[in-house]
Design a protein around this motif. Structure first.
Motif, PDB file in Angstrom:
ATOM      1  N   THR A  67      -2.216  -1.173   2.184  1.00 45.39           N
ATOM      2  CA  THR A  67      -3.157  -2.460   2.887  1.00 45.39           C
ATOM      3  C   THR A  67      -2.425  -3.243   1.769  1.00 45.39           C
ATOM      4  OG1 THR A  67      -4.702  -2.212   2.970  1.00 45.39           O
ATOM      5  CG2 THR A  67      -3.509  -2.106   4.698  1.00 45.39           C
ATOM      6  N   ILE A  68      -2.286  -4.717   1.801  1.00 47.00           N
ATOM      7  CA  ILE A  68      -2.569  -4.913   0.401  1.00 47.00           C
ATOM      8  C   ILE A  68      -3.857  -5.098  -0.154  1.00 47.00           C
ATOM      9  CG2 ILE A  68      -3.843  -7.232   1.963  1.00 47.00           C
ATOM     10  CD1 ILE A  68      -1.382  -8.368  -1.013  1.00 47.00           C
ATOM     11  N   VAL A  69      -4.851  -5.288   0.394  1.00 50.15           N
ATOM     12  CA  VAL A  69      -6.232  -4.678  -0.612  1.00 50.15           C
ATOM     13  C   VAL A  69      -5.871  -3.627  -0.981  1.00 50.15           C
ATOM     14  CG1 VAL A  69      -8.405  -4.087  -0.098  1.00 50.15           C
ATOM     15  CG2 VAL A  69      -7.765  -5.996   0.820  1.00 50.15           C
ATOM     16  N   ASP A  70      -4.974  -2.779  -1.145  1.00 47.41           N
ATOM     17  CA  ASP A  70      -4.829  -1.630  -2.136  1.00 47.41           C
ATOM     18  C   ASP A  70      -4.236  -1.687  -2.690  1.00 47.41           C
ATOM     19  OD1 ASP A  70      -5.711   0.357  -0.366  1.00 47.41           O
ATOM     20  OD2 ASP A  70      -4.507   0.033   0.864  1.00 47.41           O
ATOM     21  N   VAL A  71      -3.138  -1.873  -2.995  1.00 49.07           N
ATOM     22  CA  VAL A  71      -1.880  -3.279  -3.776  1.00 49.07           C
ATOM     23  C   VAL A  71      -3.433  -4.482  -5.016  1.00 49.07           C
ATOM     24  CG1 VAL A  71      -0.149  -4.662  -4.521  1.00 49.07           C
ATOM     25  CG2 VAL A  71      -0.062  -3.151  -2.188  1.00 49.07           C
ATOM     26  N   LEU A  72      -4.245  -4.674  -4.263  1.00 51.92           N
ATOM     27  CA  LEU A  72      -5.080  -5.238  -4.958  1.00 51.92           C
ATOM     28  C   LEU A  72      -5.705  -4.902  -5.532  1.00 51.92           C
ATOM     29  CD1 LEU A  72      -5.715  -8.678  -6.417  1.00 51.92           C
ATOM     30  CD2 LEU A  72      -7.066  -8.089  -3.825  1.00 51.92           C
ATOM     31  N   ILE A  73      -6.435  -3.452  -5.290  1.00 55.92           N
ATOM     32  CA  ILE A  73      -7.739  -2.552  -6.049  1.00 55.92           C
ATOM     33  C   ILE A  73      -6.300  -2.598  -7.117  1.00 55.92           C
ATOM     34  CG2 ILE A  73      -8.221  -0.693  -6.244  1.00 55.92           C
ATOM     35  CD1 ILE A  73      -9.370  -1.766  -3.189  1.00 55.92           C
ATOM     36  N   TRP A  74      -5.366  -1.416  -6.782  1.00 57.61           N
ATOM     37  CA  TRP A  74      -4.683  -1.050  -8.326  1.00 57.61           C
ATOM     38  C   TRP A  74      -4.029  -1.552  -8.631  1.00 57.61           C
ATOM     39  CZ3 TRP A  74       0.488  -1.800  -9.254  1.00 57.61           C
ATOM     40  CH2 TRP A  74       0.955  -1.360 -10.186  1.00 57.61           C
ATOM     41  N   GLN A  75      -3.959  -2.803  -8.719  1.00 54.70           N
ATOM     42  CA  GLN A  75      -4.018  -3.648  -9.676  1.00 54.70           C
ATOM     43  C   GLN A  75      -4.858  -3.764 -10.447  1.00 54.70           C
ATOM     44  OE1 GLN A  75      -1.574  -7.187  -7.862  1.00 54.70           O
ATOM     45  NE2 GLN A  75       0.040  -6.310  -8.553  1.00 54.70           N
ATOM     46  N   ILE A  76      -6.041  -4.413  -9.732  1.00 48.66           N
ATOM     47  CA  ILE A  76      -7.547  -4.643 -11.101  1.00 48.66           C
ATOM     48  C   ILE A  76      -7.852  -3.381 -11.782  1.00 48.66           C
ATOM     49  CG2 ILE A  76     -10.068  -4.763 -10.860  1.00 48.66           C
ATOM     50  CD1 ILE A  76      -8.771  -7.273  -7.818  1.00 48.66           C
ATOM     51  N   ASP A  77      -6.946  -3.038 -11.152  1.00 49.72           N
ATOM     52  CA  ASP A  77      -8.187  -1.147 -11.780  1.00 49.72           C
ATOM     53  C   ASP A  77      -6.540  -0.980 -12.813  1.00 49.72           C
ATOM     54  OD1 ASP A  77      -9.058   1.803 -12.509  1.00 49.72           O
ATOM     55  OD2 ASP A  77      -7.336   2.440 -11.038  1.00 49.72           O
ATOM     56  N   HIS A  78      -5.669  -1.103 -12.592  1.00 51.23           N
ATOM     57  CA  HIS A  78      -4.374  -1.189 -14.113  1.00 51.23           C
ATOM     58  C   HIS A  78      -4.729  -2.480 -14.857  1.00 51.23           C
ATOM     59  CE1 HIS A  78      -0.384  -0.462 -15.499  1.00 51.23           C
ATOM     60  NE2 HIS A  78      -0.150  -1.725 -15.398  1.00 51.23           N
ATOM     61  N   PHE A  79      -5.396  -3.942 -14.743  1.00 49.51           N
ATOM     62  CA  PHE A  79      -5.049  -4.231 -15.212  1.00 49.51           C
ATOM     63  C   PHE A  79      -6.446  -4.758 -16.322  1.00 49.51           C
ATOM     64  CE2 PHE A  79      -1.498  -6.111 -12.677  1.00 49.51           C
ATOM     65  CZ  PHE A  79      -0.549  -6.278 -14.365  1.00 49.51           C
ATOM     66  N   LYS A  80      -7.173  -3.601 -15.798  1.00 54.01           N
ATOM     67  CA  LYS A  80      -8.720  -3.484 -16.662  1.00 54.01           C
ATOM     68  C   LYS A  80      -8.913  -3.467 -17.757  1.00 54.01           C
ATOM     69  CE  LYS A  80     -11.239   0.092 -14.187  1.00 54.01           C
ATOM     70  NZ  LYS A  80     -11.831   0.871 -12.855  1.00 54.01           N
ATOM     71  N   GLN A 117       5.146   5.948  -6.428  1.00 51.03           N
ATOM     72  CA  GLN A 117       5.189   6.089  -7.621  1.00 51.03           C
ATOM     73  C   GLN A 117       4.247   6.488  -8.976  1.00 51.03           C
ATOM     74  OE1 GLN A 117       8.665   7.790  -9.385  1.00 51.03           O
ATOM     75  NE2 GLN A 117       7.358   8.993 -11.239  1.00 51.03           N
ATOM     76  N   ASN A 118       4.513   4.433  -8.986  1.00 49.79           N
ATOM     77  CA  ASN A 118       3.274   4.045 -10.128  1.00 49.79           C
ATOM     78  C   ASN A 118       1.884   4.113  -9.803  1.00 49.79           C
ATOM     79  OD1 ASN A 118       5.581   3.143 -11.584  1.00 49.79           O
ATOM     80  ND2 ASN A 118       5.890   1.262 -11.095  1.00 49.79           N
ATOM     81  N   MET A 119       1.648   3.796  -8.041  1.00 50.72           N
ATOM     82  CA  MET A 119       0.413   3.658  -7.540  1.00 50.72           C
ATOM     83  C   MET A 119      -0.466   4.525  -7.783  1.00 50.72           C
ATOM     84  SD  MET A 119       0.551   1.147  -4.815  1.00 50.72           S
ATOM     85  CE  MET A 119      -0.978   0.582  -3.699  1.00 50.72           C
ATOM     86  N   GLN A 120       0.354   5.983  -7.784  1.00 53.01           N
ATOM     87  CA  GLN A 120      -0.039   7.323  -7.271  1.00 53.01           C
ATOM     88  C   GLN A 120      -0.089   7.589  -9.083  1.00 53.01           C
ATOM     89  OE1 GLN A 120       1.497   9.576  -4.499  1.00 53.01           O
ATOM     90  NE2 GLN A 120       1.089   8.380  -2.697  1.00 53.01           N
ATOM     91  N   GLU A 121       0.659   7.413  -9.617  1.00 51.99           N
ATOM     92  CA  GLU A 121       0.447   8.097 -11.369  1.00 51.99           C
ATOM     93  C   GLU A 121      -0.063   6.999 -12.193  1.00 51.99           C
ATOM     94  OE1 GLU A 121       4.495   8.702 -12.102  1.00 51.99           O
ATOM     95  OE2 GLU A 121       4.664  10.421 -10.824  1.00 51.99           O
ATOM     96  N   ASP A 122      -0.030   5.831 -12.199  1.00 49.89           N
ATOM     97  CA  ASP A 122      -0.618   4.643 -13.255  1.00 49.89           C
ATOM     98  C   ASP A 122      -1.903   4.139 -12.685  1.00 49.89           C
ATOM     99  OD1 ASP A 122      -1.165   2.937 -15.247  1.00 49.89           O
ATOM    100  OD2 ASP A 122       0.447   1.790 -14.688  1.00 49.89           O
TER     101      ASP A 122
END
Length: 134
Positions: A67-80, A117-122
């Motif tokens: 969902t959009i929330v999964d993407v948002l959480i991934w981005q927050i995690d990725h950018f923190k 792939q990015n969400m699962q690896e990065d």
């Protein structure tokens, strides 16, 4: 007058989006690209309007189970990790983080393999392999 619904037009959504972009340092090119992608996907558009009106996520639309929330959480995690050392567009800017998440969600729907792939690896600063087994 209670019980009346306010009609949200595409022009109102466009103007609100353009304002959010300006307030959060996202340029005209980002806005135009985002808007054009958004206009091509009615389901994500509905999710986006839901967010604009309620400041909450409906999470009805899914791409490969995300969902959009999964993407948002991934981005927050990725950018923190970056947030501590620089002034990225996402630092203390909820509007830009949400717009970037919706933009990624739109792109993910068109090309899910790349984003899955990015969400699962990065995993940003989180532990590697955290999504293995999904």
């Amino acid at each position: 007058m209670s019980g009346q619904k306010t009609v949200i037009t595409r022009q109102m959504v466009r103007e609100a989006t353009e304002k959010i972009c300006k307030e959060n340092g996202l340029d005209t090119d980002f806005f135009e690209g985002f808007w054009n992608r958004l206009m091509q996907d009615d389901e994500i558009y509905k999710e986006y309007v839901y967010y604009l009106v309620r400041q909450d996520f409906a999470c009805k639309e899914k791409v490969e189970g995300f969902t959009i929330v999964d993407v948002l959480i991934w981005q927050i995690d990725h950018f923190k990790a970056k947030l501590d050392v620089d002034t990225t567009l996402t630092k203390r800017r909820e509007g830009s983080m949400v717009l970037l998440a919706f933009d990624t969600f739109l792109k993910m729907k068109k090309d899910p393999e790349k984003y899955l792939q990015n969400m699962q690896e990065d995993t940003g600063t989180d532990y590697p392999g955290k999504f293995n087994g999904l």
